[in-house]
Design a protein around this motif. Structure first.
Motif, PDB file in Angstrom:
ATOM      1  N   MET A  98       1.089  -1.165   0.433  1.00  0.00           N
ATOM      2  CA  MET A  98      -0.165  -0.099  -0.003  1.00  0.00           C
ATOM      3  C   MET A  98       0.530   1.673  -0.228  1.00  0.00           C
ATOM      4  O   MET A  98       0.883   1.770  -0.716  1.00  0.00           O
ATOM      5  N   GLN A  99       2.020   1.022   1.538  1.00  0.00           N
ATOM      6  CA  GLN A  99       2.598   2.077   1.478  1.00  0.00           C
ATOM      7  C   GLN A  99       3.543   2.597  -0.036  1.00  0.00           C
ATOM      8  O   GLN A  99       3.579   3.657  -0.646  1.00  0.00           O
ATOM      9  N   SER A 100       3.895   1.404  -0.721  1.00  0.00           N
ATOM     10  CA  SER A 100       5.014   1.933  -2.040  1.00  0.00           C
ATOM     11  C   SER A 100       3.617   2.218  -3.699  1.00  0.00           C
ATOM     12  O   SER A 100       4.617   2.785  -4.127  1.00  0.00           O
ATOM     13  N   GLU A 101       2.597   1.540  -2.695  1.00  0.00           N
ATOM     14  CA  GLU A 101       1.315   2.400  -4.773  1.00  0.00           C
ATOM     15  C   GLU A 101       1.777   4.058  -4.348  1.00  0.00           C
ATOM     16  O   GLU A 101       1.872   4.249  -5.571  1.00  0.00           O
ATOM     17  N   VAL A 102       0.965   4.286  -2.757  1.00  0.00           N
ATOM     18  CA  VAL A 102       0.881   5.565  -3.184  1.00  0.00           C
ATOM     19  C   VAL A 102       2.522   6.505  -3.202  1.00  0.00           C
ATOM     20  O   VAL A 102       2.703   7.190  -3.808  1.00  0.00           O
ATOM     21  N   TYR A 103       3.196   5.864  -2.860  1.00  0.00           N
ATOM     22  CA  TYR A 103       5.253   6.726  -2.978  1.00  0.00           C
ATOM     23  C   TYR A 103       5.315   6.663  -4.195  1.00  0.00           C
ATOM     24  O   TYR A 103       5.872   7.696  -5.228  1.00  0.00           O
ATOM     25  N   GLN A 104       5.300   5.682  -5.179  1.00  0.00           N
ATOM     26  CA  GLN A 104       5.815   5.427  -6.462  1.00  0.00           C
ATOM     27  C   GLN A 104       4.464   6.828  -7.216  1.00  0.00           C
ATOM     28  O   GLN A 104       5.316   7.223  -8.311  1.00  0.00           O
ATOM     29  N   ALA A 105       3.387   6.575  -6.979  1.00  0.00           N
ATOM     30  CA  ALA A 105       2.816   7.489  -7.692  1.00  0.00           C
ATOM     31  C   ALA A 105       2.637   9.213  -7.547  1.00  0.00           C
ATOM     32  O   ALA A 105       2.957   9.981  -8.143  1.00  0.00           O
ATOM     33  N   GLU A 106       3.424   9.476  -6.199  1.00  0.00           N
ATOM     34  CA  GLU A 106       3.973  10.590  -5.705  1.00  0.00           C
ATOM     35  C   GLU A 106       4.936  11.174  -6.489  1.00  0.00           C
ATOM     36  O   GLU A 106       5.388  12.104  -6.420  1.00  0.00           O
ATOM     37  N   SER A 107       6.094  10.522  -6.161  1.00  0.00           N
ATOM     38  CA  SER A 107       7.941  10.311  -6.311  1.00  0.00           C
ATOM     39  C   SER A 107       8.399  10.295  -7.638  1.00  0.00           C
ATOM     40  O   SER A 107       9.310  10.831  -7.966  1.00  0.00           O
ATOM     41  N   PHE A 108       7.421   9.647  -8.749  1.00  0.00           N
ATOM     42  CA  PHE A 108       8.421   9.057 -10.597  1.00  0.00           C
ATOM     43  C   PHE A 108       8.348  10.364 -11.085  1.00  0.00           C
ATOM     44  O   PHE A 108       9.692  10.486 -11.229  1.00  0.00           O
ATOM     45  N   SER A 109       7.248  11.875 -10.757  1.00  0.00           N
ATOM     46  CA  SER A 109       8.335  12.793 -11.398  1.00  0.00           C
ATOM     47  C   SER A 109       9.067  14.461 -10.664  1.00  0.00           C
ATOM     48  O   SER A 109       9.425  14.614 -10.632  1.00  0.00           O
TER      49      SER A 109
END
Length: 425
Positions: free
Chosen positions: A42-53
């Motif tokens: 769950m936390q990885s999904e949120v972080y991936q969406a927020e951090s990739f840019s």
């Protein structure tokens, strides 16, 4: 601490907790990781969406290192042997942890937990291994020196297609030259081992379960896959390094070839071997400071570090057709001479201040194999293992002005490192 350290994914903190002292045994650590999987995903999904840019831009006076190949410790191409990984982590902290303002690892952890799938023992064991490696790196992570960059970059389909075409074309130019180095072995224990010859330094083997390995692939097909992955990784990392104003460090010869060919520098195997030989050194520098001592060295020799880093960078900034301004061996000799001179000058300053210094010192040899390439955009050296550690003394002089000038010279890094080592024994 989590909020104070950007560019560190939540999976890092969760894995540190899972395999920390409370776990006590490997089986308990595996169990704790399995229990944390829902939270990790769950936390990885949120972080991936927020951090990739998010992309970090280093200041012009700073030096950031972007790791590629098996040096990128969480890469699928990194060694999975615990002792080897631990040794590699220690080398990274003792060398690049001193040389760079920041060291960037690729965040393969976030993507792995987003796509974790069924929790097999093999996957859980890999996660435990990653957690143990994170504990090795923790002092540098907590200090904000080691950071993680997302492998995902926003791009339109046509840009991705163009990049893939460049990778494919570059890999194709290397295939005939290196295909025969790849050997697929089946030890009979249910695994397949892909030996990649001189693709990496030190040599690296890839492991897979036979059931997951496509037996229809020929040796040349496997070689093409390995070369393509290495070239893709090197070019992608170089892209991020150029955007962030940093330098690529790698122990991937294939990746180096790919970067050279992409720049239009047509090199063949014997030319790269000559380049390797030119970067092969024996550094007579202290090599057994721990991570906490490296952090202390960064602080206590901070005035000398900028010029020290410039000297090292100039030695690694090379071109196969040209020599660098100073060769690595010349830089090492210069630093050693400076350390000897500084030792005498600091003693003289202390004598004038009626302060006397006496201390023994040890000198340990440490091998270095480094090779690099300059680009038109940034300095970026592509360097191999770079253990850059050092020598002597805790100086408190009466003549502060003279002492300050001495502590700004690159050789003072060597002087201070030996002092830390001497006080540890």
């Amino acid at each position: 601490m989590i909020n104070e350290l950007p560019h560190v994914p939540p999976s890092v903190w969760l894995l540190l907790d899972a395999v920390g002292p409370a776990a006590k045994t490997w089986s308990n650590a595996r169990k704790r990781v399995k229990e944390m999987l829902p939270d990790l995903r769950m936390q990885s999904e949120v972080y991936q969406a927020e951090s990739f840019s998010e992309r970090f831009q280093a200041a012009p006076t700073e030096f950031d290192i972007y790791l590629d190949g098996p040096l990128d410790l969480f890469s699928p191409r990194s060694c999975r042997n615990p002792e080897c990984r631990s040794a590699q982590a220690q080398r990274l902290m003792r060398s690049m942890g001193l040389l760079a303002d920041r060291v960037w690892l690729t965040d393969h952890l976030t993507e792995r937990f987003v796509r974790f799938g069924r929790a097999t023992n093999a996957k859980l064991d890999d996660a435990v291994l990653d957690g143990l490696l994170l504990w090795e790196l923790f002092p540098m992570i907590a200090a904000g020196i080691i950071k993680f960059r997302s492998p995902i970059v926003p791009a339109c389909p046509s840009c991705i297609e163009h990049f893939d075409d460049v990778v494919g074309a570059t890999a194709a130019t290397l295939l005939d030259e290196f295909a025969d180095q790849v050997v697929v072995r089946r030890p009979g224990d249910g695994t397949c081992v892909v030996d990649t010859g001189s693709f990496y330094e030190p040599q690296t083997s890839m492991f897979a379960f036979e059931k997951d390995f496509d037996s229809s692939l020929s040796q040349r097909d496997v070689a093409e896959q390995q070369i393509t992955m290495a070239v893709h990784s090197a070019l992608w990392t170089a892209r991020d390094a150029a955007a962030g104003g940093g330098a690529v460090f790698s122990n991937s010869r294939i990746g180096l070839f790919g970067l050279l060919r992409q720049e239009g520098r047509v090199v063949v195997g014997h030319q790269l071997r000559l380049l390797d030989n030119a970067r092969d050194l024996q550094l007579p520098w202290v090599s057994d400071l721990n991570a906490h001592q490296i952090l202390q060295l960064r602080e206590e020799a901070s005035k000398a570090l900028p010029r020290f880093r410039e000297l090292i960078a100039s030695a690694l900034n090379v071109n196969p057709q040209k020599t660098s301004v100073s060769s690595p061996s010349e830089v090492v000799t210069e630093l050693r001479e400076q350390a000897t001179e500084l030792r005498s000058e600091l003693e003289l300053v202390e004598r004038h201040a009626l302060r006397y210094w006496k201390s023994g010192y040890a000198l340990l040899g440490l091998g270095l194999s480094a090779y690099g390439v300059a680009t038109d955009q940034v300095m970026p050296a592509v360097a191999g293992l770079l253990p850059v550690l050092q020598l002597l003394m805790n100086h408190k002089a009466g003549h502060e002005k003279d002492a300050d000038a001495l502590t700004r010279r690159p050789g003072y890094v060597l002087v201070k490192a030996q002092d830390l080592l001497a006080h540890a024994h």
